[in-house]
Design an enzyme around this catalytic site. Structure first.
Site, short mmCIF file in Angstrom:
data_model
loop_
_atom_site.label_atom_id
_atom_site.label_comp_id
_atom_site.label_asym_id
_atom_site.label_seq_id
_atom_site.Cartn_x
_atom_site.Cartn_y
_atom_site.Cartn_z
N GLY A 100 0.82 -1.21 0.00
CA GLY A 100 0.00 0.00 0.00
C GLY A 100 0.85 1.26 0.00
CG ASP A 101 3.43 2.05 3.30
OD1 ASP A 101 2.30 2.49 3.55
OD2 ASP A 101 4.18 1.52 4.15
#
Length: 348
Positions: free
Chosen positions: A301-302
């Site tokens: 996600g990052d």
């Protein structure tokens, strides 16, 4: 091929978040059970979790990685941009070996870090517990929790904030210092510059809804995955079954600058990314990886946000930004933690 002469201005992107040293290890399922944790959890450490960090270092093949959600995203953006100091990062660390490791790794990745230092508190750590292709996070914020707005008000730091054109803050930072978030949001609003935020984890919507709702009117682009979007919907008492519907409602919430309507970008693992705007929902397929290619999903996600930001700060269209987000997430999943290898190969 990427065109190297389109240099991006230094300091164009400012991020605030929790600088954490990730202590990452493959563990058996009963390790999670011992600490009452579930696969894919993202939680803040309580007293009962405190022995985790030592246990990982003593008993498992633990790796140290520079972590913290925003710092990760900015590192990935820097990797794809291949140009140092595009991104400025603010967060709080202690005065210890972990802080030195963090700073060294962040600067090696090209970040311009301006940590606030608190002498008597240890640098924050995050246990990354890998079970198969799942990962569970347990963050002991420690010094990261001590960030104060006066750090952003120091003249040299204030100049960096004023100088940026893009601002990115995680939902995680809502647990630390909402006044700093509101100050950055107000700066972005006054200068009509994009302010981006992340729902970060289900517990943010469950326990920190008030500061989240205070920041949301300033948010131009909101990121989240399906679990985070559902947690937000449940906390708002919306129907939580349909991700598109949740996205449409998120986009329709109050906005300080209505001339730039809010955009929601919702990821759903290997299912398509949803780009939700006022009057449209677009899908962007994700390249499916074979099981043997998946090392761990930590940082995907990052990385998605990092890939997105690398194009967004160059003024690229949203579809290019999202495709680069998908490229970055796919790359990270094939590497341990939120790490990359080799040269970026994203092609518009």
């Amino acid at each position: 091929t990427s065109n190297m002469c389109d240099r991006v201005r230094e300091g164009i992107l400012v991020g605030c978040g929790n600088p954490l040293l990730d202590i990452s290890a493959v563990v058996p399922l009963n390790f999670l059970q011992k600490y009452s944790m579930n696969e894919d959890d993202a939680i803040l450490a309580e007293d009962r979790h405190m022995p985790i960090y030592g246990e990982l270092v003593e008993g498992y093949q633990a790796e140290f990685l520079a972590g913290g959600s925003v710092q990760n995203s900015l590192r990935i953006a820097q990797w794809i941009l291949r140009q140092p100091r595009v991104a400025v990062f603010f967060g709080c660390v202690g005065e210890d070996r972990y802080a030195n490791i963090l700073k060294e790794k962040a600067q090696a990745a090209g970040l311009d870090v301006h940590y606030q230092v608190k002498k008597d508190v240890p640098t924050g750590t995050c246990a990354v517990l890998i079970t198969g292709t799942h990962r569970s996070l347990c963050a002991n914020l420690a010094a990261a929790n001590n960030f104060t707005i006066d750090h952003l008000e120091e003249p040299s730091n204030k100049a960096l904030v004023d100088n940026a054109q893009y601002y990115y803050i995680s939902g995680f930072f809502l647990t630390v210092n909402p006044p700093s978030i509101m100050q950055v949001a107000a700066t972005a609003h006054a200068k009509q510059r994009p302010f981006l935020m992340n729902l970060s984890a289900p517990f943010i919507s469950q326990f920190y809804m008030a500061p989240l709702l205070a920041a949301l009117p300033y948010v131009d682009i909101i990121f989240g995955n399906e679990a985070e979007a559902q947690a937000f919907a449940e906390a708002q008492q919306w129907p939580s079954g349909d991700l598109r519907e949740i996205g449409k409602r998120l986009v329709a919430m109050e906005k300080k600058n209505p001339t730039r309507p809010r955009i929601a970008i919702l990821t759903q693992g290997c299912d398509p990314v949803l780009l939700i705007q006022q009057d449209s929902v677009q899908e962007f397929p994700v390249t499916k990886l074979a099981v043997h290619e998946i090392v761990d999903t930590n940082g995907a996600g990052d990385a998605f946000v990092g890939g997105f930001l690398s194009q967004f700060v160059q003024g690229k269209s949203l579809d290019v930004c999202i495709r680069c987000g998908n490229y970055a997430a796919g790359h990270i999943i094939k590497n341990p933690g939120c790490t990359y290898s080799g040269e970026p190969e994203f092609v518009e």
